[in-house]
Design a protein around this motif. Structure first.
Motif, PDB file in Angstrom:
ATOM      1  N   ILE A 239      60.329  21.530  44.702  1.00 20.59           N
ATOM      2  CA  ILE A 239      60.511  20.137  45.104  1.00 20.59           C
ATOM      3  C   ILE A 239      59.227  19.647  45.763  1.00 20.59           C
ATOM      4  CG2 ILE A 239      61.850  18.545  46.545  1.00 20.59           C
ATOM      5  CD1 ILE A 239      64.159  20.571  46.362  1.00 20.59           C
ATOM      6  N   GLY A 240      58.535  18.741  45.107  1.00 19.83           N
ATOM      7  CA  GLY A 240      57.294  18.248  45.677  1.00 19.83           C
ATOM      8  C   GLY A 240      56.441  17.532  44.657  1.00 19.83           C
ATOM      9  N   ARG A 241      55.208  17.215  45.089  1.00 21.05           N
ATOM     10  CA  ARG A 241      54.271  16.480  44.248  1.00 21.05           C
ATOM     11  C   ARG A 241      52.889  17.130  44.208  1.00 21.05           C
ATOM     12  NH1 ARG A 241      57.267  12.557  47.022  1.00 21.05           N
ATOM     13  NH2 ARG A 241      58.374  11.110  45.617  1.00 21.05           N
ATOM     14  N   THR A 242      52.576  17.963  45.183  1.00 21.66           N
ATOM     15  CA  THR A 242      51.204  18.454  45.319  1.00 21.66           C
ATOM     16  C   THR A 242      50.870  19.569  44.343  1.00 21.66           C
ATOM     17  OG1 THR A 242      51.910  19.955  47.092  1.00 21.66           O
ATOM     18  CG2 THR A 242      51.085  17.781  47.741  1.00 21.66           C
ATOM     19  N   LYS A 243      51.792  20.502  44.127  1.00 24.18           N
ATOM     20  CA  LYS A 243      51.501  21.594  43.204  1.00 24.18           C
ATOM     21  C   LYS A 243      51.666  21.110  41.755  1.00 24.18           C
ATOM     22  CE  LYS A 243      50.247  24.632  46.111  1.00 24.18           C
ATOM     23  NZ  LYS A 243      50.738  25.991  46.253  1.00 24.18           N
ATOM     24  N   LYS A 244      50.810  21.612  40.882  1.00 18.98           N
ATOM     25  CA  LYS A 244      50.831  21.179  39.484  1.00 18.98           C
ATOM     26  C   LYS A 244      52.206  21.379  38.868  1.00 18.98           C
ATOM     27  CE  LYS A 244      48.527  21.910  35.027  1.00 18.98           C
ATOM     28  NZ  LYS A 244      47.435  22.640  34.306  1.00 18.98           N
ATOM     29  N   CYS A 248      57.571  16.710  40.671  1.00 21.77           N
ATOM     30  CA  CYS A 248      56.818  15.466  40.522  1.00 21.77           C
ATOM     31  C   CYS A 248      55.313  15.712  40.471  1.00 21.77           C
ATOM     32  CB  CYS A 248      57.163  14.499  41.658  1.00 21.77           C
ATOM     33  SG  CYS A 248      58.891  13.979  41.670  1.00 21.77           S
ATOM     34  N   GLY A 249      54.927  16.928  40.105  1.00 26.37           N
ATOM     35  CA  GLY A 249      53.521  17.285  40.019  1.00 26.37           C
ATOM     36  C   GLY A 249      52.897  16.894  38.694  1.00 26.37           C
ATOM     37  N   GLU A 250      51.644  17.304  38.530  1.00 22.32           N
ATOM     38  CA  GLU A 250      50.877  16.957  37.333  1.00 22.32           C
ATOM     39  C   GLU A 250      51.543  17.470  36.057  1.00 22.32           C
ATOM     40  OE1 GLU A 250      46.495  18.069  35.449  1.00 22.32           O
ATOM     41  OE2 GLU A 250      46.840  18.270  37.616  1.00 22.32           O
TER      42      GLU A 250
END
Length: 325
Positions: A239-244, A248-250
């Motif tokens: 759960i997050g955005r920072t890790k690829k 919601c990551g890359e």
């Protein structure tokens, strides 16, 4: 019937405020509680794991509940966790007769029959029958109600996080984030437009994403589309955005769906060694009210969808190592 009270009870149920439900209904004199109120009370007691009290309440409306499959399902659930398997079996068999084909009911029937068979086997071998009941994935069945990982709250504590994850340098770099805050969970859910399974959220609060040691999920070769006996995953998105490799990551869920051409059925929860395959949470049947199924999607096979598990917890507990297949 006070419609405002019923609406409030439903709201509290969605917010997991089961004590408030019990307190509010207990303020109503027993002789004034109708079938609907007692059903809400029994359900809340089940969710609080107060199974003896739940049975007591359900029995007060037994006559009215005889033709209601949900009444039989709920009292059967309480009997199951009280290890009263014979009574649980009768209740779930009746629920199945009244509403044939419900998957949650069918799963409970399978677990109960397994328990009864174990007890018979134990008695024949001179061992002590019984033991802790299994923790099936979804306890509140459909009927527009919220599914739960356990009758109370999701419990991922018995997943051995030290033995479950393979924390290599690459895994830590690509997948693993800090445990999510409640605010981050809500933000990610809003971005995805889907409510994440409670067991998954609880598990990510212990170890947020990563590469499990057991990465194979057994499947029927006749249903897998490629004659395989197992689906392999690479990792579980956190759960997050920072890790690829986070939701919601890359290389997260929305990116894989929008740019990768996967179907708009829910959330990509695991990537696979093949760039043409993913494992997804499928919300087509459940919506946001119940636990989504876990499915495998194969883009090379025209986005062929193979059902893997009825919920995320069952999927996690079903993962195997190649040596144990």
């Amino acid at each position: 019937m006070n419609e405002e009270l019923i609406a409030q009870l439903e709201a509290w149920h969605e917010e997991d405020e089961f004590e408030k439900i019990v307190d509010a209904i207990m303020e109503v004199p027993a002789e004034e509680r109708d079938y609907t109120l007692v059903s809400h009370l029994g359900r809340a007691l089940n969710n609080l794991e107060r199974y003896d009290e739940a049975v007591e309440q359900f029995l007060t409306v037994a006559e009215e509940g005889q033709e209601d499959p949900l009444w039989h399902y709920r009292i059967g659930l309480a009997y199951y966790y009280l290890e009263r398997y014979e009574e649980a079996l009768r209740a779930f068999e009746t629920a199945d007769r009244l509403d044939p084909g419900d998957e949650d009911t069918q799963e409970f029937l399978g677990w109960i029959r397994d328990k009864l068979a174990e007890d018979v086997s134990a008695e024949e071998s001179g061992e002590e029958p019984g033991g802790e009941p299994d923790e099936p994935g979804s306890q509140e069945r459909g009927f527009g109600e919220k599914a739960r990982a356990t009758a109370g709250r999701p419990d991922a504590a018995d997943i051995d996080t030290t033995g479950f994850w393979e924390d290599s340098a690459e895994a830590l770099e690509k997948y693993v984030s800090e445990p999510p805050t409640d605010e981050l969970v809500t933000s990610v859910e809003e971005e995805l437009v889907f409510r994440l399974p409670a067991f998954y959220v609880e598990m990510m609060k212990q170890h947020n994403g990563g590469v499990p040691r057991q990465r194979l999920f057994p499947v029927d070769p006749t249903e897998s589309g490629a004659g395989r006996d197992a689906i392999e995953i690479s990792g579980i998105l956190g759960i997050g955005r920072t890790k690829k490799h986070s939701l919601c990551g890359e290389a997260g869920s929305r990116t894989l769906i929008e740019q990768g051409g996967y179907p708009e059925i829910g959330v990509v929860i695991c990537d696979c060694p093949s760039a043409y395959e993913v494992v997804m949470l499928d919300y087509r049947e459940s919506g946001n009210d119940r636990e989504p199924e876990v499915v495998h999607v194969d883009k090379k096979e025209n986005n062929r969808i193979t059902r893997l598990a009825p919920d995320f917890e069952s999927f996690i507990r079903g993962l195997k190592e190649e040596a144990t297949m």
